[in-house]
Design an enzyme around this catalytic site. Structure first.
Site: not given
Length: 663
Positions: A342, A550
């Site tokens: 990420d 996420d």
């Protein structure tokens, strides 16, 4: 041994059955730990009593209490499995321990019980997941909403009762109650939990908004387009649950072969007992031979060949700032050949910072003087960009004057009077039309250059004249580029970037980190989909993230790793491992350490297998004295245990990191 199914973030809400299962696993994990501790304490007390010369009845009683504390749960579980038509190693270990005690080897049997109870408890506790984090996610969306009546007026209703087409009022500072489109109003909404974008998004008529996101300073009227069960937040929950349910249960080597091995071991033992008796052999020597075989063939050394190296590697990694939640996870880390990151809060620090102050030609002021004016105007704002400007002034030791007449306009910026000057800081919308065209063009060109690097441009306008462009960006972590390079060398494949942020800042961060494969503007489902595609192509994927958005990717990846300091509760619970101090450099080191642990496991299995085959063959074709069989069996157990525990040394971490850096 019995494997606790590791599912991440099993939730309540839409899936109450899943929630109950999650709570059941937690309820199992903690008692297992308490019984294992009790068994260990009783074993230690028995050993001390024996060394101190206490009467045999005392230490026998303590050892037998250890048997009861550590052995009842695997005995019950093994009995249930037996009734269901399966045979597991846990039950055989209890039987072997009892047989050892029956021939006077009570210490060996107690040690076996402690080993199994402790390893089972560690796995149960490490893999237990609670429903708290997903429940917290569901409560991001407010329980109530202000619905506007068609005939006029407003009413307070439960958010879950909102229907498609309803119009709701979202006041400043409130969370949006449902997914929808803005009908009226202008505001900035913090969507980081859903999209991953670090800065609030401007919302105006026809803009999409998501349930659970935080409204800024403006009031919005939102027309509901999705019911609560189909909102973005609910879909994240569903994605996490689906990925957790379909993610293969991790198993160690012994768990994959335990059923066949257990059945074969029991059949051979029974044959050694019944066949000679049927042929007229004496009962006592026949029974002794069968018991000897069962003890020497029991897979204690095989179990210890697997668990101690992995648990030692877990402990070593924990000392260096990376918490791995179970032995199967540590084993799996060594197989990773693709790492996905990420962006915000993972590769970057997650906090916008001023990276440059660009004076325009007519200003005649220094960078610090320009920053002083901008920070004084921004000081009263709660916007992340305003905090970045104020922080930059503080870091440079710039004293700020008082500002009066402060006003904030969503999507544009702030305005205040500083030292008698009208100061405006914000987007291109704040450029004064009264300034010379050449100055405005210079400001626009400077901002375009800043934005081409993936940074955010803030215009500083004083008394209607653009004086500077301030560049703000989320700063790359210091160790990020080196970590990316080392992971590429370790796994044989360059890492990729999966982010919900816009393409320009994503590419800028990727370039700075040395990543060439970038996927931007991804919603949570899209991140998980990218990982599934890679897994379908044969990759073993690790995903590193920190946010609520996420969580589906963390659950989908073969190994999910969360950032510990600022990671969301959902990310921390869903992940298989946690970087406690947010130091990315631990990732390539733990991959190397896991690979070293796997090599030790293979070596241990060879040692354990050799002893088992040799001793079993001796007992089958010759006459193996029981004391010698016990000594050989326990000796192999000690050898593989000590070999695995070598990975506890800090030098093992350093050596693993050194191996990885030389690749």
């Amino acid at each position: 041994m019995t494997t606790a199914i590791a599912t991440a973030g099993n939730a309540a809400g839409p899936q109450p059955a899943v929630a109950r299962a999650g709570w059941a696993r937690q309820a199992v994990g903690l008692p297992e730990a308490r019984w294992a501790l009790a068994a260990t304490a009783l074993f230690a007390a028995g050993g001390l009593a024996q060394l101190a010369g206490a009467p045999p009845a005392v230490w026998w009683l303590l050892y037998l209490a250890c048997y009861a504390a550590g052995g009842w749960e695997p005995a019950v579980a093994g009995g249930r499995a037996l009734r269901a038509g399966t045979l597991d190693v846990d039950l055989l270990m209890v039987v072997a321990a009892v047989l050892a005690a029956s021939i006077g080897q009570v210490l060996d049997g107690a040690l076996l019980i402690v080993i199994f109870a402790t390893s089972g408890a560690l796995e149960a506790v490490a893999t237990a997941r609670t429903a708290d984090s997903v429940r917290a996610l569901l409560t991001l969306a407010p329980e109530t909403a202000t619905r506007l009546r068609p005939e006029g007026g407003e009413e307070l209703v439960e958010a879950a009762s909102l229907a498609v087409g309803d119009r709701v009022l979202v006041r400043p500072g409130e969370r949006v109650a449902a997914d929808g489109l803005v009908d009226e109003g202008v505001s900035e909404v913090d969507e980081a939990g859903i999209t991953g974008e670090p800065l609030p998004a401007l919302k105006q008529p026809a803009s999409h908004v998501f349930a659970g996101t935080l409204n800024g300073t403006g009031a919005l009227t939102v027309r509901v387009t999705r019911e609560a069960a189909d909102s973005a937040v609910a879909r994240i929950v569903a994605l996490v649950e689906e990925a957790s349910a379909t993610k293969a249960t991790a198993q160690l080597f012994i768990e994959k072969v335990e059923q066949r091995y257990s059945v074969a071991m029991v059949l051979v033992t029974l044959a050694l007992l019944t066949v000679p008796l049927a042929l007229g052999a004496a009962f006592q020597p026949t029974l002794l031979r069968a018991m000897t075989f069962m003890i020497v063939a029991s897979p204690c050394a095989v179990v210890l060949a697997t668990m101690p190296p992995l648990l030692a590697a877990i402990a070593n990694a924990g000392r260096h700032g990376l918490l791995v939640k179970s032995a199967p996870v540590m084993e799996r880390i060594g197989t990773v050949d693709l790492v996905a990151f990420d962006k915000t809060g993972t590769l970057t620090e997650g906090t916008p910072r001023v990276v440059a102050v660009r004076p325009l030609a007519p200003s005649g002021l220094s960078e610090n003087a320009l920053l002083r004016l901008a920070a004084a105007a921004e000081r009263s704002s709660e916007h992340p960009l305003a905090r970045a400007v104020a922080r930059a002034a503080d870091e440079r030791g710039i004293g700020l004057p008082e500002a009066t007449g402060f006003r904030a306009t969503p999507g544009q910026g702030v305005r205040a009077v500083v030292d008698g000057h009208d100061v405006t800081v914000g987007s291109a919308a704040v450029l004064a039309h009264g300034a010379p065209r050449a100055v405005r063009d210079a400001a626009t060109a400077a901002a375009a250059q800043v934005e081409s690097h993936g940074q955010t441009a803030l215009h500083l306008v004083v008394d209607g004249v653009p004086l500077a462009v301030i560049a703000v960006a989320d700063r790359l972590r210091n160790e990020a580029r080196a970590t990316v390079g080392r992971l590429a060398g370790t796994t044989g494949r360059p890492p990729v970037l999966l982010t919900g942020d816009a393409a320009l800042p994503a590419r800028a961060v990727a370039e700075a980190a040395g990543i060439t494969s970038v996927h931007a503007r991804l919603l949570p489902a899209h991140k998980a989909e990218h990982l599934r595609e890679a897994q379908s192509a044969g990759a073993t994927a690790m995903f590193v993230g920190d946010g609520i958005n996420d969580a589906p990717a963390l659950a989908t990846a073969d190994v999910g790793v969360a950032m510990g300091r600022h990671g969301s509760d959902l990310a921390l619970q869903t992940a298989d491992a946690v970087i406690v101090r947010d130091d990315l450099s631990t990732l390539p080191a733990v991959v190397a350490l896991s690979r070293r642990a796997r090599r030790v496991v293979v070596a241990n299995l060879v040692i354990a297998g050799t002893f088992i085959v040799a001793l079993s063959t001796w007992d089958l074709v010759g006459h193996l004295p029981l004391p010698l069989g016990v000594a050989g069996h326990e000796g192999s157990t000690v050898i593989v245990a000590l070999n695995g525990l070598r990975l506890l040394r800090s030098s093992s971490w350093q050596e693993a990191a050194g191996e990885e850096s030389r690749r």
